[in-house]
Design an enzyme around this catalytic site. Structure first.
Site, PDB file in Angstrom:
ATOM      1  N   GLN A 143     -31.359  10.791  22.580  1.00  0.00           N
ATOM      2  CA  GLN A 143     -30.118  10.493  21.858  1.00  0.00           C
ATOM      3  C   GLN A 143     -29.954  11.385  20.642  1.00  0.00           C
ATOM      4  OE1 GLN A 143     -30.836   6.307  21.067  1.00  0.00           O
ATOM      5  NE2 GLN A 143     -32.944   6.778  20.531  1.00  0.00           N
ATOM      6  N   ASP A 162     -34.132  -5.712  20.080  1.00  0.00           N
ATOM      7  CA  ASP A 162     -33.365  -5.067  19.002  1.00  0.00           C
ATOM      8  C   ASP A 162     -32.815  -3.755  19.549  1.00  0.00           C
ATOM      9  OD1 ASP A 162     -32.232  -4.306  16.650  1.00  0.00           O
ATOM     10  OD2 ASP A 162     -34.116  -3.795  15.653  1.00  0.00           O
ATOM     11  N   PRO A 165     -29.161   4.897  26.701  1.00  0.00           N
ATOM     12  CA  PRO A 165     -30.507   4.478  27.129  1.00  0.00           C
ATOM     13  C   PRO A 165     -30.757   2.972  27.034  1.00  0.00           C
ATOM     14  CG  PRO A 165     -30.627   5.838  25.117  1.00  0.00           C
ATOM     15  CD  PRO A 165     -29.212   5.883  25.598  1.00  0.00           C
ATOM     16  N   ASP A 221     -36.362   1.685  14.019  1.00  0.00           N
ATOM     17  CA  ASP A 221     -36.312   1.872  12.564  1.00  0.00           C
ATOM     18  C   ASP A 221     -37.343   1.016  11.830  1.00  0.00           C
ATOM     19  OD1 ASP A 221     -34.900  -0.801  11.999  1.00  0.00           O
ATOM     20  OD2 ASP A 221     -33.521   0.167  13.380  1.00  0.00           O
TER      21      ASP A 221
HETATM   22  N1  AG3 Z   1     -29.234  -2.577  16.770  1.00  0.00           N
HETATM   23  C1  AG3 Z   1     -27.924  -3.154  16.910  1.00  0.00           C
HETATM   24  C2  AG3 Z   1     -26.796  -2.214  16.657  1.00  0.00           C
HETATM   25  C3  AG3 Z   1     -25.553  -2.797  17.156  1.00  0.00           C
HETATM   26  C4  AG3 Z   1     -24.382  -2.104  16.621  1.00  0.00           C
HETATM   27  N2  AG3 Z   1     -23.326  -2.584  17.355  1.00  0.00           N
HETATM   28  C5  AG3 Z   1     -22.098  -2.762  16.950  1.00  0.00           C
HETATM   29  N3  AG3 Z   1     -21.707  -2.291  15.795  1.00  0.00           N
HETATM   30  N4  AG3 Z   1     -21.331  -3.403  17.712  1.00  0.00           N
HETATM   31  C6  AG3 Z   1     -29.540  -2.075  15.508  1.00  0.00           C
HETATM   32  C7  AG3 Z   1     -30.939  -1.663  15.411  1.00  0.00           C
HETATM   33  C8  AG3 Z   1     -31.408  -1.928  14.040  1.00  0.00           C
HETATM   34  N5  AG3 Z   1     -32.779  -2.185  14.011  1.00  0.00           N
END
Ligand code: AG3
Length: 284
Positions: free
Chosen positions: A32, A156, A163, A87
């Site tokens: 990515q 998460d 991916p 992260d």
């Molecule tokens: N994971 C979720 C991001 C989702 C963003 N989606 C959205 N704006 N609809 C984030 C990872 C952070 N650890």
């Protein structure tokens, strides 16, 4: 001087813009594109494939709700699995509990390296905690093959494009269910239902087929544009939305957790579902 702006490309009809005050990193991994910049209001921003993943300004809301709601719903969580979350923000929150081990499966090692280099204010020392077992591999494949069992599995993930898409399939949720201890909980991120209702609907259908308690809870993350974000919370024995205030409070005190967003009252309130979302979920 002209300002440089980043425009999020997640939705076709509506875009969020953020001023890029200082570019920290821009590159392409095997999986990515990665962009990291500073914004005077939001702090440091992490963007993957054009979609905001987290910012130092509001990461506490998402990561606290993802981690502490299920962990405080459980009396004695020992084994935790995180899929994604490169992260380290979720990992850092989970490690605030006296868990035995946190296994984290992240597909993209470069995101973990970049987090440790540029996002230390989010991941802290989480990656070098002796309870952390980091594995760089495909989370869906790991869950399909492992015999291990977890008290909590947290997905998460990115949104279901690119991916991360396999992490939303019924087969994947089925493997999560198989790898939970009897009272174990699966937590997922299911997007912003005002915009991404289809996503929530598909996950709700799979949860209803697989779990006794196919619950969802909600939180507002300012940089996930469009309103409340839905988090899935599925289990066969634990109804995370029905734990008493007394139990949640006693556990939070017992585990010595001082937090910025989570509280037992916020926990309980997060399980209230507005009628339009109830219709999407199809729960009575
Ligand atoms: N994971 C979720 C991001 C989702 C963003 N989606 C959205 N704006 N609809 C984030 C990872 C952070 N650890």
């Amino acid at each position: 001087m002209t300002d440089t702006w980043f425009h999020e490309t997640l939705h076709t009809e509506w875009q969020a813009g953020m001023r890029m005050d200082h570019l920290i990193y821009r590159g392409q991994t095997e999986f990515q594109s990665v962009l990291i910049f500073d914004n005077a209001l939001l702090g440091r921003v992490l963007v993957l494939d054009g979609v905001v993943q987290t910012t130092t300004g509001d990461e506490f809301i998402y990561h606290e709700m993802l981690a502490h709601v299920p962990l405080l719903a459980l009396e004695n969580p020992g084994e935790v699995l995180i899929i994604g979350g490169g992260d380290g923000g979720c990992l850092e929150e989970v490690l605030k509990h006296p868990v035995d081990r946190v296994t984290m499966i992240e597909l993209d090692s470069e995101v973990v390296d970049l987090a440790q280099e540029y996002l230390g204010m989010i991941c802290g020392q989480a990656f070098i905690d002796p309870r952390t077992e980091l594995r760089i591999e495909d989370g869906a494949k790991f869950l399909a093959e492992t015999n291990r069992r977890f008290d909590l599995i947290i997905i998460d993930s990115t949104d279901p494009v690119g991916p991360g898409a396999v992490l939303f399939s019924p087969e994947f949720y089925g493997n999560c269910s198989r790898c939970l201890t009897p009272s174990g909980i699966l937590v997922t991120q299911n997007g912003v239902p005002f915009i991404q209702g289809d996503e929530l609907e598909a996950t709700a259908q799979a949860f209803k087929d697989l779990f006794q308690y196919p619950r969802f809870y909600f939180t507002h993350v300012p940089t996930y544009m469009g309103g409340a974000m839905a988090l899935g919370c599925a289990s066969n024995r634990t109804d995370a939305g029905a734990v008493s205030l007394a139990d949640l409070t006693a556990r939070q005190i017992g585990r010595d957790l001082t937090l910025q967003y989570y509280s037992p009252a916020v926990h309980q309130a997060a399980f209230a579902v507005p009628p339009y979302v109830r219709a999407i979920i199809g729960l009575g």
